[in-house]
Every structure is written in C-alpha cells, then in structure tokens.
Design an enzyme around this catalytic site. Structure first.
Site, PDB file in Angstrom:
ATOM      1  N   ARG A  66       0.820  -1.213   0.000  1.00 37.00           N
ATOM      2  CA  ARG A  66       0.000   0.000   0.000  1.00 37.00           C
ATOM      3  C   ARG A  66       0.858   1.268   0.000  1.00 37.00           C
ATOM      4  O   ARG A  66       0.504   2.286  -0.592  1.00 37.00           O
ATOM      5  CB  ARG A  66      -0.906  -0.008   1.233  1.00 37.00           C
ATOM      6  N   HIS A  70       0.353   4.800  -2.179  1.00 40.93           N
ATOM      7  CA  HIS A  70       0.213   6.128  -1.590  1.00 40.93           C
ATOM      8  C   HIS A  70       1.401   7.037  -1.898  1.00 40.93           C
ATOM      9  O   HIS A  70       1.285   8.254  -1.849  1.00 40.93           O
ATOM     10  CB  HIS A  70      -0.011   6.018  -0.079  1.00 40.93           C
ATOM     11  N   VAL A  74       0.897  10.624  -5.149  1.00 43.56           N
ATOM     12  CA  VAL A  74       1.105  11.998  -4.680  1.00 43.56           C
ATOM     13  C   VAL A  74       2.482  12.475  -5.139  1.00 43.56           C
ATOM     14  O   VAL A  74       3.502  11.973  -4.663  1.00 43.56           O
ATOM     15  CB  VAL A  74       1.000  12.065  -3.137  1.00 43.56           C
ATOM     16  N   ASN A  98      -3.902   8.619   5.270  1.00 42.84           N
ATOM     17  CA  ASN A  98      -2.703   7.988   5.828  1.00 42.84           C
ATOM     18  C   ASN A  98      -2.663   7.927   7.352  1.00 42.84           C
ATOM     19  O   ASN A  98      -2.124   6.977   7.924  1.00 42.84           O
ATOM     20  CB  ASN A  98      -1.452   8.744   5.350  1.00 42.84           C
ATOM     21  N   HIS A 197      -6.222  -5.558  -2.718  1.00 42.85           N
ATOM     22  CA  HIS A 197      -7.047  -5.783  -1.527  1.00 42.85           C
ATOM     23  C   HIS A 197      -7.322  -7.266  -1.285  1.00 42.85           C
ATOM     24  O   HIS A 197      -8.247  -7.618  -0.570  1.00 42.85           O
ATOM     25  CB  HIS A 197      -8.353  -4.980  -1.621  1.00 42.85           C
ATOM     26  N   THR A 198      -6.518  -8.124  -1.864  1.00 42.70           N
ATOM     27  CA  THR A 198      -6.557  -9.547  -1.550  1.00 42.70           C
ATOM     28  C   THR A 198      -5.758  -9.828  -0.271  1.00 42.70           C
ATOM     29  O   THR A 198      -5.790 -10.925   0.275  1.00 42.70           O
ATOM     30  CB  THR A 198      -5.991 -10.406  -2.708  1.00 42.70           C
ATOM     31  N   THR A 255      -9.452 -15.486   1.975  1.00 44.35           N
ATOM     32  CA  THR A 255      -8.056 -15.903   2.089  1.00 44.35           C
ATOM     33  C   THR A 255      -7.172 -14.694   2.382  1.00 44.35           C
ATOM     34  O   THR A 255      -6.330 -14.311   1.565  1.00 44.35           O
ATOM     35  CB  THR A 255      -7.578 -16.578   0.783  1.00 44.35           C
TER      36      THR A 255
END
Ligand code: HEM
Ligand SMILES: *[C@@H]1O[C@H](CO)[C@@H](O)[C@H](O)[C@H]1NC(C)=O
Length: 336
Positions: A66, A70, A74, A98, A197-198, A255
């Site tokens: 992640r 992020h 930016v 954040n 997002h797994t 999972t």
C-alpha cells in the site's frame, strides 16, 4: 544502397538502445538491475529484510504494498510519503488517507540504514519502496517480477496532494476512474490494482458506510442474498459504535493471508469490503468492468499478469531520475 541499409539498421539499433536505456518500458527512464554495479546487494538486502519483517508481522506485506500506491499517487513515486513534518512542510503521513493507517515506515528506515552502510547515498528511498512492494506480493504467494529502478527522492511532500489524490474508500466508480486517469492509469489498471485488496486489513471507519448501505448488490440466487446479509450483519456488530472505529477487518474475508484472486470472487458475491471495491460490480453499467472482474475470478494467472503490468505502470508515475531530486540519506528528511 548497401551502405544506406547498414546506416538504417545502425540508427534503428541506436534508437532502440536509446529508448530502452533512457525511457524504460513505460516512458519512465527507469531500468532493470539499476544497482547491479553501484550496489550489487541492494535487491538482496531489501528482500531479506522484507522477509524478516513479514515473518514478524504478516500484515506488513500488505502495508508495504500500500505504501507504494500512496507514494506514487502523490507527486509521483518519489518517496514524498516518507518525509516527516519539518519546518513549514507538513508530512503526507498526517493526511486523512494515511493518518493512523499507513504503516511500514520503520521497515523502510531499517532497510535504508543497512543500504547506507553497504553503499552510501546510492539507493533511493523510492526504489526501496518499489522493491519492498514487489517482495511483499511474492512473499504472500503472488507473482514475482523484475522491477524498474533508478528513481530519485523528492525534496518535498504534499499534504494537500495526499488528501486530494488518494481516493476515499466511499468513492463512486466514476470518481475512481477519474482519479486513476489523473495518474495516467486506465480502467484496466484500476481493476487489476484493486486486487491488492486480496491482502491486508481495513478499519471500521473505512467501511462502516458500506455496511449500512441498503441492499443494492447485484444478486443472482436467494441463498447468495442471504449470505451477503450475514456478511454485513457480522461486520455491523463488529463496528457497532464509533469507539470501534479502529477495529480491523480483512479486506479479503476468504483468504486474507494469500495474494490470490479471491478478492474478485468476493466482489462477485457482494463481499467486497469497501464501497470502492463493491462499486466495481454494482456501478458498471456497460458491463466492461464486471466482465474483467469475472475473468480475474476464474483465471488467477491472468490477474497476476495484469497486476504486474499495472504495478510497473503505477511505479513509473512522475518519477525523478538522472540529476532530479536526490538520494536521501534518511528517508524521513531531505539531505542538508
Ligand atoms: C481503488 C482505490 C483504492 C481505495 C479507495 C483504497 C482504499 C483503502 C482503504 C480505505 C484501506 C484501509 C485503510 C484503513 O482502514 O486503515 C486500504 C487498505 C489497503 N490498500 Fe487500498 N485502496 C485503493 C487502491 C489500492 C491500490 C491500488 C493498492 C496497491 C496496489 C492498495 C493496497 C492496499 C493494501 C495492501 C491495503 C491493506 C494495508 C494494510 O493492511 O496495512 N489499495 N485501501
Ligand atoms: C464519504 O464520506 C465522507 C465522510 O467520511 C462524507 O463527507 C462524504 O460525503 C462521503 N462521500 C460519498 C460520495 O458518499
């Protein structure tokens, strides 16, 4: 004639050399194996220490992945996200997406410390993020890919940019599409990268709007419908009141420990955790996105291929190279 042809070939070869060495694969002037000579152990040091960090804290793999998202959204992939507040520059870490949420800074700091020891002022913080994200995906069972390197670090951060450009979890599909487009990423990238997002977790505050939404998912079978309301009832009880805003729930309920394609299966079953996940299947009127989600749900290899391609693309957003920016000595501060 023959000479002319030779000349043509020569300039073609030269041209391709120039484009592959200075422009990289996606327009960013990045290279595979950038540190081969200047810091041969760089990729190994990152990999080993990401492994140690993930063994200690399995969620760290998600957090490091992640971090690259992020960072890149930016000001580009320039490690601006790592800068602490200093003087009149407010850290991106304080921005809404954040604060109390983004993690992994200590892991990056430690890797930087080791790399400064091995090869001072050579490996950029932004490249460390890139390598760490790649290694994290692989450690959780996802694909491995050769990363493009040679990024340099920014001299500034943008608190306002972090609030503006990192999409909110309650974004509509149209908002997400526009948001990715601003970064040069298309709908295909949005669908593939959302598959991150797994792994990892979200706080109640990020998804509670989703679980109080009226039932509006596409449903196919009655039992599917019932399972969905169970899914939401469980989450509702977990996030009962605002004192529980920081309670965590896995983004992939099936999972959570594996980087696989279950995220997309969840979406089809109406079990995407965030509104921004769920809209991929509920707000797609043309059916184009829905079809892609379905393809990834049945074909993990296809998801992996597309995910890697989009990660390379995301990792090339507005990079600083050559003599731009600097190689920070400490990822939290610009050099003095
Ligand atoms: C499509 C727009 C996206 C939105 C709206 C979004 C939003 C969010 C939110 C709200 C969280 C939970 C944060 C919290 O509650 O503390 C989260 C977690 C996460 N996101 Fe995204 N995200 C998006 C795309 C991405 C992309 C492109 C990646 C990486 C390629 C990514 C990787 C992750 C990971 C791995 C986590 C779990 C982090 C952890 O457990 O520490 N997300 N995201
Ligand atoms: C998203 O949530 C924020 C509050 O967290 C709210 O102000 C905003 O209106 C919501 N946006 C949408 C599109 O629902």
């Amino acid at each position: 004639m023959e000479i002319k042809q030779k000349k043509l070939w020569f300039s073609l070869i030269l041209l391709s050399l120039i484009t592959t060495t200075t422009l990289g694969e996606f327009g960013g002037p990045l290279l595979k194996g950038f540190y081969k000579e200047s810091c041969p152990l760089a990729e190994e040091i990152v990999k080993h220490n990401v492994e140690v960090a993930v063994l200690k804290d399995p969620r760290m793999a998600a957090s490091l992945l992640r971090l690259q998202f992020h960072d890149c959204f930016v000001l580009g992939c320039d490690a601006s996200v790592l800068l602490d507040t200093h003087g009149d520059m407010v850290s991106e870490k304080q921005a809404t997406p954040n604060v109390n949420s983004l993690r992994g800074f200590e892991v990056i700091d430690y890797i930087k410390y080791l790399l400064e020891d091995a090869c001072p002022l050579t490996v950029s913080c932004s490249d460390i993020i890139t390598m760490a994200a790649r290694d994290s995906v692989f450690l959780r069972g996802g694909p491995w890919w050769e990363v493009l390197l040679g990024r340099r670090d920014s001299l500034k951060a943008s608190f306002a940019g972090a609030n503006q450009f990192i999409p909110a979890p309650n974004s509509s599909l149209d908002t997400l599409i526009v948001n990715f487009k601003q970064q040069g990423l298309n709908i295909q990238d949005l669908i593939a990268l959302s598959g991150a997002h797994t792994i990892g977790k979200a706080r109640c505050v990020s998804f509670k709007q989703r679980i109080v939404q009226p039932n509006m998912e596409q449903t196919f079978y009655d039992d599917e419908f019932k399972r969905q309301s169970t899914f939401r009832r469980v989450l509702r009880s977990q996030c009962k009141d605002s004192s529980r805003d920081n309670e965590l729930s896995p983004l992939d309920i099936k999972t959570p420990a594996y980087f696989d394609n279950h995220y997309y299966i969840n979406l089809l079953e109406g079990k995407g955790l965030l509104i921004s996940d769920n809209v991929l299947v509920t707000e797609d009127h043309e059916g184009e996105i829905y079809r892609k989600v379905w393809e990834y749900a049945v074909d993990q290899d296809l998801f992996f291929l597309d995910f890697v391609e989009s990660m390379l693309k995301m990792g090339s957003i507005n990079v600083l190279t050559g003599v731009e920016g600097e190689i920070r000595e400490n990822c939290r501060f610009v050099n003095i």
